[in-house]
Design a protein around this motif. Structure first.
Motif, PDB file in Angstrom:
ATOM      1  N   SER A 227       0.836  -1.202   0.000  1.00 27.57           N
ATOM      2  CA  SER A 227       0.000   0.000   0.000  1.00 27.57           C
ATOM      3  C   SER A 227       0.870   1.251   0.000  1.00 27.57           C
ATOM      4  O   SER A 227       0.594   2.229  -0.703  1.00 27.57           O
ATOM      5  CB  SER A 227      -0.915  -0.031   1.235  1.00 27.57           C
ATOM      6  N   HIS A 228       1.954   1.235   0.795  1.00 28.65           N
ATOM      7  CA  HIS A 228       2.911   2.341   0.765  1.00 28.65           C
ATOM      8  C   HIS A 228       3.572   2.467  -0.606  1.00 28.65           C
ATOM      9  O   HIS A 228       3.847   3.578  -1.068  1.00 28.65           O
ATOM     10  CB  HIS A 228       3.993   2.117   1.830  1.00 28.65           C
ATOM     11  N   ALA A 229       3.842   1.318  -1.230  1.00 30.73           N
ATOM     12  CA  ALA A 229       4.445   1.360  -2.561  1.00 30.73           C
ATOM     13  C   ALA A 229       3.532   2.098  -3.542  1.00 30.73           C
ATOM     14  O   ALA A 229       3.998   2.887  -4.381  1.00 30.73           O
ATOM     15  CB  ALA A 229       4.727  -0.050  -3.062  1.00 30.73           C
ATOM     16  N   TYR A 233       4.675   5.498  -5.611  1.00 32.43           N
ATOM     17  CA  TYR A 233       4.604   5.688  -7.065  1.00 32.43           C
ATOM     18  C   TYR A 233       3.651   6.829  -7.428  1.00 32.43           C
ATOM     19  O   TYR A 233       3.876   7.546  -8.410  1.00 32.43           O
ATOM     20  CB  TYR A 233       4.170   4.389  -7.743  1.00 32.43           C
ATOM     21  N   ARG A 234       2.596   7.000  -6.646  1.00 32.11           N
ATOM     22  CA  ARG A 234       1.676   8.113  -6.912  1.00 32.11           C
ATOM     23  C   ARG A 234       2.395   9.448  -6.752  1.00 32.11           C
ATOM     24  O   ARG A 234       2.250  10.354  -7.583  1.00 32.11           O
ATOM     25  CB  ARG A 234       0.479   8.019  -5.961  1.00 32.11           C
ATOM     26  N   ALA A 242       1.523   2.854  -9.463  1.00 32.76           N
ATOM     27  CA  ALA A 242       0.821   3.031  -8.191  1.00 32.76           C
ATOM     28  C   ALA A 242      -0.400   2.119  -8.113  1.00 32.76           C
ATOM     29  O   ALA A 242      -0.649   1.459  -7.090  1.00 32.76           O
ATOM     30  CB  ALA A 242       0.396   4.490  -8.037  1.00 32.76           C
ATOM     31  N   ARG A 243      -1.138   2.052  -9.195  1.00 31.58           N
ATOM     32  CA  ARG A 243      -2.334   1.212  -9.219  1.00 31.58           C
ATOM     33  C   ARG A 243      -1.962  -0.268  -9.098  1.00 31.58           C
ATOM     34  O   ARG A 243      -2.605  -1.029  -8.370  1.00 31.58           O
ATOM     35  CB  ARG A 243      -3.123   1.458 -10.508  1.00 31.58           C
ATOM     36  N   ALA A 244      -0.905  -0.666  -9.807  1.00 31.08           N
ATOM     37  CA  ALA A 244      -0.486  -2.072  -9.760  1.00 31.08           C
ATOM     38  C   ALA A 244      -0.048  -2.469  -8.353  1.00 31.08           C
ATOM     39  O   ALA A 244      -0.393  -3.549  -7.856  1.00 31.08           O
ATOM     40  CB  ALA A 244       0.652  -2.310 -10.756  1.00 31.08           C
ATOM     41  N   ALA A 245       0.733  -1.593  -7.693  1.00 36.57           N
ATOM     42  CA  ALA A 245       1.196  -1.893  -6.335  1.00 36.57           C
ATOM     43  C   ALA A 245       0.023  -1.950  -5.362  1.00 36.57           C
ATOM     44  O   ALA A 245      -0.063  -2.849  -4.512  1.00 36.57           O
ATOM     45  CB  ALA A 245       2.209  -0.841  -5.884  1.00 36.57           C
ATOM     46  N   ASN A 246      -0.888  -0.991  -5.488  1.00 33.75           N
ATOM     47  CA  ASN A 246      -2.041  -0.981  -4.585  1.00 33.75           C
ATOM     48  C   ASN A 246      -2.940  -2.188  -4.818  1.00 33.75           C
ATOM     49  O   ASN A 246      -3.562  -2.712  -3.887  1.00 33.75           O
ATOM     50  CB  ASN A 246      -2.832   0.315  -4.749  1.00 33.75           C
ATOM     51  N   ASP A 247      -3.004  -2.665  -6.070  1.00 35.69           N
ATOM     52  CA  ASP A 247      -3.787  -3.867  -6.374  1.00 35.69           C
ATOM     53  C   ASP A 247      -3.212  -5.103  -5.668  1.00 35.69           C
ATOM     54  O   ASP A 247      -3.955  -5.991  -5.234  1.00 35.69           O
ATOM     55  CB  ASP A 247      -3.843  -4.115  -7.878  1.00 35.69           C
ATOM     56  N   VAL A 248      -1.878  -5.160  -5.551  1.00 32.61           N
ATOM     57  CA  VAL A 248      -1.268  -6.270  -4.812  1.00 32.61           C
ATOM     58  C   VAL A 248      -1.758  -6.256  -3.372  1.00 32.61           C
ATOM     59  O   VAL A 248      -2.144  -7.293  -2.816  1.00 32.61           O
ATOM     60  CB  VAL A 248       0.274  -6.189  -4.859  1.00 32.61           C
ATOM     61  N   GLN A 269      -6.850   3.619  -3.525  1.00 30.75           N
ATOM     62  CA  GLN A 269      -7.188   3.506  -4.941  1.00 30.75           C
ATOM     63  C   GLN A 269      -7.836   4.803  -5.427  1.00 30.75           C
ATOM     64  O   GLN A 269      -7.566   5.266  -6.542  1.00 30.75           O
ATOM     65  CB  GLN A 269      -8.146   2.326  -5.150  1.00 30.75           C
ATOM     66  N   MET A 270      -8.676   5.375  -4.568  1.00 33.61           N
ATOM     67  CA  MET A 270      -9.340   6.627  -4.907  1.00 33.61           C
ATOM     68  C   MET A 270      -8.311   7.745  -5.147  1.00 33.61           C
ATOM     69  O   MET A 270      -8.438   8.540  -6.087  1.00 33.61           O
ATOM     70  CB  MET A 270     -10.298   7.008  -3.773  1.00 33.61           C
ATOM     71  N   ALA A 271      -7.270   7.803  -4.296  1.00 33.92           N
ATOM     72  CA  ALA A 271      -6.238   8.823  -4.470  1.00 33.92           C
ATOM     73  C   ALA A 271      -5.515   8.640  -5.806  1.00 33.92           C
ATOM     74  O   ALA A 271      -5.166   9.622  -6.477  1.00 33.92           O
ATOM     75  CB  ALA A 271      -5.245   8.762  -3.310  1.00 33.92           C
TER      76      ALA A 271
END
Length: 424
Positions: A227-229, A233-234, A242-248, A269-271
């Motif tokens: 989530s920090h990742a 990236y964001r 950022a989206r790919a890392a948050n998806d993990v 994800q919203m951010a």
């Protein structure tokens, strides 16, 4: 024969936080490694040992218990059968004979090794002392986030946790907890670097934290790191990464087990949607994050880092970030006010960030007076010492001078920031 409760085994299980079922699983795994066949113990068998109804388990089980605990079966409170001598057991049990020889060789090697005399048993109490320091790092972050000394302290404590791994013997449970603790410290170092806009350092911390998290097997710390990742990236302007890392993070099973993690994953994800200018997606994602938060019970055991910050105020903070990035200034202002109204007192860094963003949203709507007043309310220490806050206020000043050059508000802001520079 009178049954005597095995208090030594009970005490060891309490110290290392083993339940009856948990110890049974550990013994079964140890038996499989020793004999090639999985054990068949369950919690009932362990309760029999604790109650003293089984006073002397079989040879293989005793060996596994000794390996798990670092203690002999006698030290664990088990009582040899009266008619069984070590010589007799050796004659009737080839495995015991092999184990005894192997144990003697191991002891001889250990005695000859440097530092053998200092070898000790590492327990959950050692992990607990480190985790108390983790709580202190979290508290410092919420008060003074982004500072280099917080990053360095967290890095040093991660190294301390890893050094403890090599300072003695420990159960697999303790070792996993130590890896999780080290990963937690590294993720805090990563977050401090993100907050301080030291992105190259944050990437290095991220890679180390990810490795440690995998070694630990802890889902909660894996979630935090990925989530920090996504946040890293964001901030680096890489929304696809950022989206790919948050998806993990969002696909870890912890999010299905605990809606509070699902809520945080959706909010971040919203951010990301905000910086991607996906304005129409934001209300739905916000609603999903809020709904998941409402479903989350308050009785679940959760890590200190999550309890310290994730609440309704932080949800509105991420919504503020999303709408500000997407250019919906009025909705951004709404979420800023909601966030400030419910922020907990210890969230000093978050208050400074939210207030700075509120000033930006007000200025973007042309409300120069309100925006200037809001920006001047940012705490001086945060305005001058927190890299992210300092950058936002510099951008605010540039936008204010461009929108209202030579105005009273522009002069007031210039004088206000000059006073900050006069008091380093």
């Amino acid at each position: 024969m009178e049954t005597v409760r095995n208090e030594a085994l009970e005490a060891w299980m309490r110290e290392h936080q083993y339940s009856a079922n948990g110890l049974a699983r550990a013994v079964n795994s140890g038996l499989e490694a020793l004999t090639g066949k999985p054990g068949t113990y369950d919690g009932r068998h362990v309760r029999e040992w604790r109650a003293g109804r089984v006073r002397w388990p079989n040879t293989a089980t005793r060996r596994v218990l000794s390996d798990l605990s670092g203690k002999s079966a006698v030290d664990l409170g088990f009582v040899p059968r009266r008619r069984t001598s070590p010589a007799a057991v050796s004659q009737e049990d080839p495995m015991y004979r092999r184990t005894l020889v192997a144990g003697a060789v191991s002891v001889a090697v250990a005695a000859a090794a440097p530092g053998a005399a200092s070898t000790r048993k590492i327990g959950m109490s050692d992990v607990g002392r480190l985790q108390e320091k983790f709580s202190a790092v979290i508290a410092s972050d919420h008060k003074r986030g982004g500072q280099l000394d917080i990053e360095q302290r967290a890095t040093n404590l991660a190294d301390t946790a890893l050094n403890l791994q090599n300072s003695g013997s420990a159960t697999q449970r303790v070792r996993s907890s130590l890896y999780a603790t080290a990963a937690g410290f590294r993720s805090s170092a990563m977050w401090a670097a993100i907050d301080g806009r030291r992105f190259k350092d944050a990437l290095a911390h991220m890679r180390e934290a990810q490795t440690l998290a995998e070694l630990s097997g802890d889902q909660t710390i894996k979630f935090r790191i990925w989530s920090h990742a996504g946040t890293l990236y964001r901030h680096m302007g890489r929304p696809a990464d950022a989206r790919a890392a948050n998806d993990v993070a969002r696909n870890l099973h912890i999010t299905r087990r605990d809606p509070m993690f699902a809520s945080l994953g959706m909010a971040r994800q919203m951010a990301i949607q905000g910086v991607s200018h996906e304005l129409r997606s934001l209300p739905r994602t916000f609603g999903q994050a809020q709904e998941a938060m409402c479903r989350a019970g308050s009785d679940a055991a959760r890590p200190v880092w999550l309890l310290a910050f994730w609440d309704e105020a932080e949800l509105h903070s991420l919504a503020l970030s999303a709408y500000l990035a997407a250019g919906d200034w009025s909705t951004a202002e709404y979420h800023a006010h909601r966030c400030l109204a419910s922020l907990r007192p210890h969230m000093q860094r978050s208050r400074a960030i939210t207030t700075s963003r509120l000033a930006q949203a007000q200025l973007a709507q042309g409300d120069v007076d309100a925006a200037t007043h809001t920006a001047m309310a940012v705490d001086e220490e945060a305005a001058t010492q927190h890299p992210r806050v300092s950058r936002m206020l510099q951008e605010f000043g540039a936008a204010l001078r461009a929108m209202a050059p030579g105005s009273d508000n522009a002069r007031t802001w210039t004088e206000h920031t000059a006073a900050w520079r006069a008091h380093p």
